[in-house]
Structure formats: structure tokens, C-alpha cells
Design a protein around this motif. Structure first.
Motif, PDB file in Angstrom:
ATOM      1  N   THR A   7       0.832  -1.188   0.000  1.00  0.00           N
ATOM      2  CA  THR A   7       0.000   0.000   0.000  1.00  0.00           C
ATOM      3  C   THR A   7       0.871   1.245   0.000  1.00  0.00           C
ATOM      4  N   VAL A  16      -9.607  -2.528   3.809  1.00  0.00           N
ATOM      5  CA  VAL A  16      -9.713  -3.187   2.504  1.00  0.00           C
ATOM      6  C   VAL A  16      -9.960  -4.683   2.638  1.00  0.00           C
ATOM      7  N   ILE A  20     -12.076  -8.118   0.421  1.00  0.00           N
ATOM      8  CA  ILE A  20     -11.351  -8.920  -0.580  1.00  0.00           C
ATOM      9  C   ILE A  20     -10.993 -10.320  -0.113  1.00  0.00           C
ATOM     10  N   PHE A  95      -2.059  -1.889  -3.644  1.00  0.00           N
ATOM     11  CA  PHE A  95      -3.287  -1.350  -3.055  1.00  0.00           C
ATOM     12  C   PHE A  95      -3.392   0.143  -3.358  1.00  0.00           C
ATOM     13  N   ILE A 188      -8.514   2.433  -4.132  1.00  0.00           N
ATOM     14  CA  ILE A 188      -8.634   1.219  -3.330  1.00  0.00           C
ATOM     15  C   ILE A 188      -9.435   1.489  -2.053  1.00  0.00           C
ATOM     16  N   ARG A 210     -11.044  -2.240  -5.561  1.00  0.00           N
ATOM     17  CA  ARG A 210     -10.529  -3.314  -4.700  1.00  0.00           C
ATOM     18  C   ARG A 210     -11.043  -4.694  -5.102  1.00  0.00           C
TER      19      ARG A 210
END
Length: 224
Positions: A7, A16, A20, A95, A188, A210
Motif C-alpha cells: 500500500t 480493505v 477482498i 493497493f 482502493i 478493490r
């Protein structure tokens, strides 16, 4: 399988991962590294974008966000890639939906959301006319520059993914007023909840950074 995520802000990106991780196989181990890890807010504030610098926005570990110049973190991102490779990840996700120079050295595939979103938007917009929801007013020109080469018409609308829900609501209402046939949530930081809000208000297809990234990586991991 062990995979990595880098990131531009601070890791871990706990905002996040809830969206995911369910997309990946159950045995997936996700290892994260952040370009701003170990830095104080005062140090990060000194990375204010300079004239002509590419503007980036990311979440910090305290739940707030910061805006900084890309030039300050490129070396740090390379160090993140190296740390992840040392932990023997099979691939590395970025990210961030920003566009980065092709300078990172890696022994494993590095997956950039920007490239995925660019390709999907070009393929899925029937009229080559999209709305791009981007985090900050200073990134509007960048959105024109990036997406203008991909589609015939782009309408950037700023909305901070780390701010109030009402900001996303207002962006969705503005998007509804356009004649675009596809909406790209180009950061993201935007959540699946934010995507559902935008889709509900606009009644148009929405690409979320994302989950586009996670589903692509999941496809690469499906080798059984």
C-alpha cells in the motif's frame, strides 16, 4: 498460497481486507507492507505534493487519511516489494489505483489496479463515456490525463473514500446527472458499501477498484 500487498499508505489495510479476503481461496495468506509504515503523521505531512508531482491519497493506521506526492514514496515502494519477496509471496498486489512509472524491480508478478480498470472500462463502456470517482479535487486533472487516453469522454467527480458517507452520496447524485454508461470508483479506499450506494443512486454499472483487483488475483490463483 502466500500473496503480498503493498500500500502507498500504512499497513495493514484493515479497511480493505474485509471486502477482498472472502474472494480468495480459504488457504490464502496475505502479507502486507506499506510505504509509510513506521512514519509519524508529522513526517508524512512533510511529503506534501510539490508542483507537478502526482497526487496520492491513502489511509493511515489511525483511521485518518493523508495526501502526499508520489515522488516521496517510489523508493519506499521498492523496499516494500523487496520485503514481500523475501517472505516468498507468489505475487504482489498494489493497493492503489494510481498510475506509477514502470521502475519497480520484482521477481514475481506485480498487479496494478489502474491497468485492470483501464482495460475493463474501455471494454465495457458501450459509448466510451465514463464517470471516474476520484478521492480528491487535486486529482481531477490526473483523472482527465489518465482516462482521456482510454475513453472518448470522462467526467471526474471527487469524493473522499475516507470521509463521510454523504460525500459519496453527493458524488453519486452528480454521476446520475451525466450521460455516462459506466462508473469507475478509482481508489482502493472505496468500499463495497460505497459501490452499492453509487449503483443504487445511478442505476448504472460500477467498477470497484478493490474487488476488480481481488477477483483478478483470484483468477490467477485458480490453478487446481
Amino acid at each position: 498460497m502466500k500473496i503480498g500487498a503493498v500500500t502507498i499508505g500504512q499497513s495493514p489495510r484493515v479497511d480493505v481486507t474485509p471486502d477482498i479476503l472472502p474472494i480468495f481461496p480459504e488457504d490464502t495468506e496475505l502479507i502486507q507492507a506499506g510505504a509509510l509504515d513506521s512514519l509519524t503523521r508529522e513526517q508524512i505531512m512533510q511529503m506534501k505534493p510539490e508542483e507537478g508531482d502526482y497526487v496520492l491519497v491513502s489511509r493511515l493506521n489511525d483511521g485518518t487519511f493523508a495526501k502526499f506526492g508520489e515522488s516521496f514514496i517510489l523508493k519506499r515502494l521498492q523496499e516494500c516489494v523487496k520485503r514481500l519477496e523475501e517472505q516468498e509471496v507468489s505475487l504482489i498486489m498494489v493497493f492503489c489505483a494510481g498510475t506509477f512509472p514502470d521502475i519497480f524491480r520484482a521477481k514475481v508478478p506485480v498487479i496494478y489496479p489502474a491497468k485492470l480498470l483501464n482495460g475493463l472500462a474501455a471494454a465495457l463502456s458501450r459509448t466510451s463515456n465514463i464517470v471516474v470517482i476520484t478521492p480528491d479535487e487535486e486529482q481531477v486533472k490526473q483523472a482527465y490525463d489518465q482516462w482521456g487516453a482510454i475513453v472518448k469522454k470522462v467526467t471526474p467527480i471527487p469524493a473522499n473514500p475516507y470521509g463521510d458517507k454523504e460525500e459519496i452520496q453527493r458524488a453519486a447524485e452528480k454521476a446520475k446527472e451525466t450521460d455516462a454508461d459506466l462508473i469507475v470508483m478509482d481508489c482502493i479506499g472505496y468500499s463495497r458499501e460505497a459501490k452499492r450506494l453509487v449503483a443504487s443512486v445511478t442505476q448504472r454499472p460500477v467498477l470497484l477498484c478493490r474487488t476488480v483487483l481481488a477477483r483478478t488475483v483470484s483468477e490467477l490463483m485458480d490453478i487446481a
